[in-house]
Design a protein around this motif. Structure first.
Motif, short mmCIF file in Angstrom:
data_model
loop_
_atom_site.label_atom_id
_atom_site.label_comp_id
_atom_site.label_asym_id
_atom_site.label_seq_id
_atom_site.Cartn_x
_atom_site.Cartn_y
_atom_site.Cartn_z
N ILE A 235 0.83 -1.20 0.00
CA ILE A 235 0.00 0.00 0.00
C ILE A 235 0.87 1.25 0.00
CG2 ILE A 235 -1.67 1.35 1.34
CD1 ILE A 235 -2.85 -1.28 2.35
N THR A 236 1.89 1.25 0.83
CA THR A 236 2.76 2.42 0.93
C THR A 236 3.45 2.73 -0.39
OG1 THR A 236 3.17 1.97 3.27
CG2 THR A 236 4.74 3.41 2.16
N GLY A 237 3.92 1.69 -1.06
CA GLY A 237 4.66 1.90 -2.31
C GLY A 237 3.80 2.06 -3.53
N GLU A 238 2.58 1.52 -3.49
CA GLU A 238 1.75 1.48 -4.70
C GLU A 238 0.37 2.10 -4.50
OE1 GLU A 238 2.90 0.56 -7.53
OE2 GLU A 238 4.82 -0.26 -6.81
N ILE A 239 0.23 3.00 -3.53
CA ILE A 239 -1.10 3.54 -3.26
C ILE A 239 -1.66 4.31 -4.46
CG2 ILE A 239 -0.23 5.67 -2.20
CD1 ILE A 239 -2.60 5.45 -0.21
N ASN A 240 -0.78 4.97 -5.20
CA ASN A 240 -1.25 5.71 -6.38
C ASN A 240 -1.81 4.75 -7.42
OD1 ASN A 240 -1.56 8.24 -7.83
ND2 ASN A 240 0.04 7.47 -9.20
N THR A 241 -1.13 3.62 -7.62
CA THR A 241 -1.61 2.61 -8.58
C THR A 241 -2.90 1.97 -8.10
OG1 THR A 241 0.65 2.12 -9.28
CG2 THR A 241 -1.01 0.46 -9.75
N LEU A 242 -2.96 1.63 -6.82
CA LEU A 242 -4.17 1.02 -6.27
C LEU A 242 -5.36 1.97 -6.40
CD1 LEU A 242 -2.61 -0.56 -3.06
CD2 LEU A 242 -3.59 -1.82 -4.99
N TRP A 243 -5.14 3.24 -6.10
CA TRP A 243 -6.22 4.23 -6.23
C TRP A 243 -6.67 4.33 -7.68
CZ3 TRP A 243 -9.90 6.69 -3.89
CH2 TRP A 243 -10.45 7.84 -4.45
N GLY A 244 -5.71 4.32 -8.60
CA GLY A 244 -6.07 4.39 -10.01
C GLY A 244 -6.84 3.17 -10.48
#
Length: 281
Positions: A235-244
């Motif tokens: 989550i910390t490293g990929e929150i932008n991708t997850l949100w997208g």
């Protein structure tokens, strides 16, 4: 703040009650301002991603191009809403101490919640911490709730997991918990429970519908504690991708975590299979 609300607080005679009411209202107003700023940035990003130039967005909104550029660089980033909005609550389970028979919190859960708290505060979110008590009773019908807990420690949480249309927790014939993808038939088994053992764990990450149908709960846990830490790392490293990928919608996925066998700290954390978006009920 509406004039009537300001007048109500100003009319409080007890100075201590007035101070308390003013502080609470100011905190709420600051959270609202932060969320409005986040929403503005999100709208501008969405419109730009759809092909509009910043000049076109400015003209359509009745703002200057410079103001649009200023807005897109100020205020909390939109992807922070993956965790929630305003004040989020992070719940971790209490466990029974095997020797002294008293409630304790696993160190990995403490670490996971602290790292998630730091991430949330970095996005301008307020954070409250609580525990899933022994016996597992927890009120899931609350907004902005994040639960770090598996089905073994809470029947309430177990029923929430059962609502997932694709992934399920299942015990292997020889006892260990596994994660099962009903769509692909894949069974994910921790390396700790395999022969020969390996420094690999699997974890569940999802956003599921609250029992009352009035919102969602972000929920995750590893088969073993190393997997839980891996989810926070993802989550910390990929929150932008997850949100997208999912924004605030319901979803679930299995996370594969490779970890250092000495420290238990995640080395890599990535989706082990598809990220499933659920049909909203």
């Amino acid at each position: 703040m509406p004039a009537s609300e300001l007048d109500r607080i100003a009319a409080i005679k007890d100075p201590y009650l007035l101070l308390k009411a003013a502080t609470e209202r100011l905190n709420a107003a600051q959270q609202e301002v932060a969320e409005l700023a986040r929403l503005r940035r999100r709208v501008i990003q969405d419109l730009h991603a759809q092909g509009m130039s910043y000049a076109q967005i400015a003209q359509a909104a009745g703002l200057t191009r410079g103001r649009i550029h200023q807005i897109r660089h100020t205020g909390p980033a939109p992807e922070g809403a993956f965790l929630g909005t305003g004040t989020i609550t992070i719940a971790t389970p209490l466990k029974q101490d095997a020797i002294k028979a008293r409630p304790v919190v696993a160190m990995e859960d403490v670490t996971a919640s602290k790292r998630l708290e730091d991430l949330a505060r970095g996005y301008g979110l307020a954070v409250e911490l609580e525990h899933v008590p022994l016996g597992g009773q927890i009120d899931l019908n609350r907004p902005n709730l994040i639960v770090i807990c598996g089905p073994r420690l809470s029947p309430v949480v177990g029923r929430l997991y059962e609502s997932d249309p694709v992934l399920e927790w299942a015990k292997a014939d020889d006892g260990p918990w596994t994660l099962h993808d009903r769509r692909t038939g894949t069974v994910y088994r921790s390396g700790e429970d395999s022969t020969p053992p390996a420094s690999v764990d699997y974890a569940y990450l999802g956003r599921l519908g609250r029992p009352d149908g009035q919102g969602n709960v972000l929920i995750f846990t590893g088969i073993h504690p190393q997997g839980t830490l891996g989810v926070v790392s993802l989550i910390t490293g990929e929150i932008n991708t997850l949100w997208g990928q999912v924004a605030g919608d319901r979803f679930s996925t299995v996370v594969r975590v490779e970890y250092d066998p000495e420290s238990g700290e995640p080395v890599t954390a990535e989706p082990a299979g598809p990220l499933y978006r659920h049909q909203e009920s």
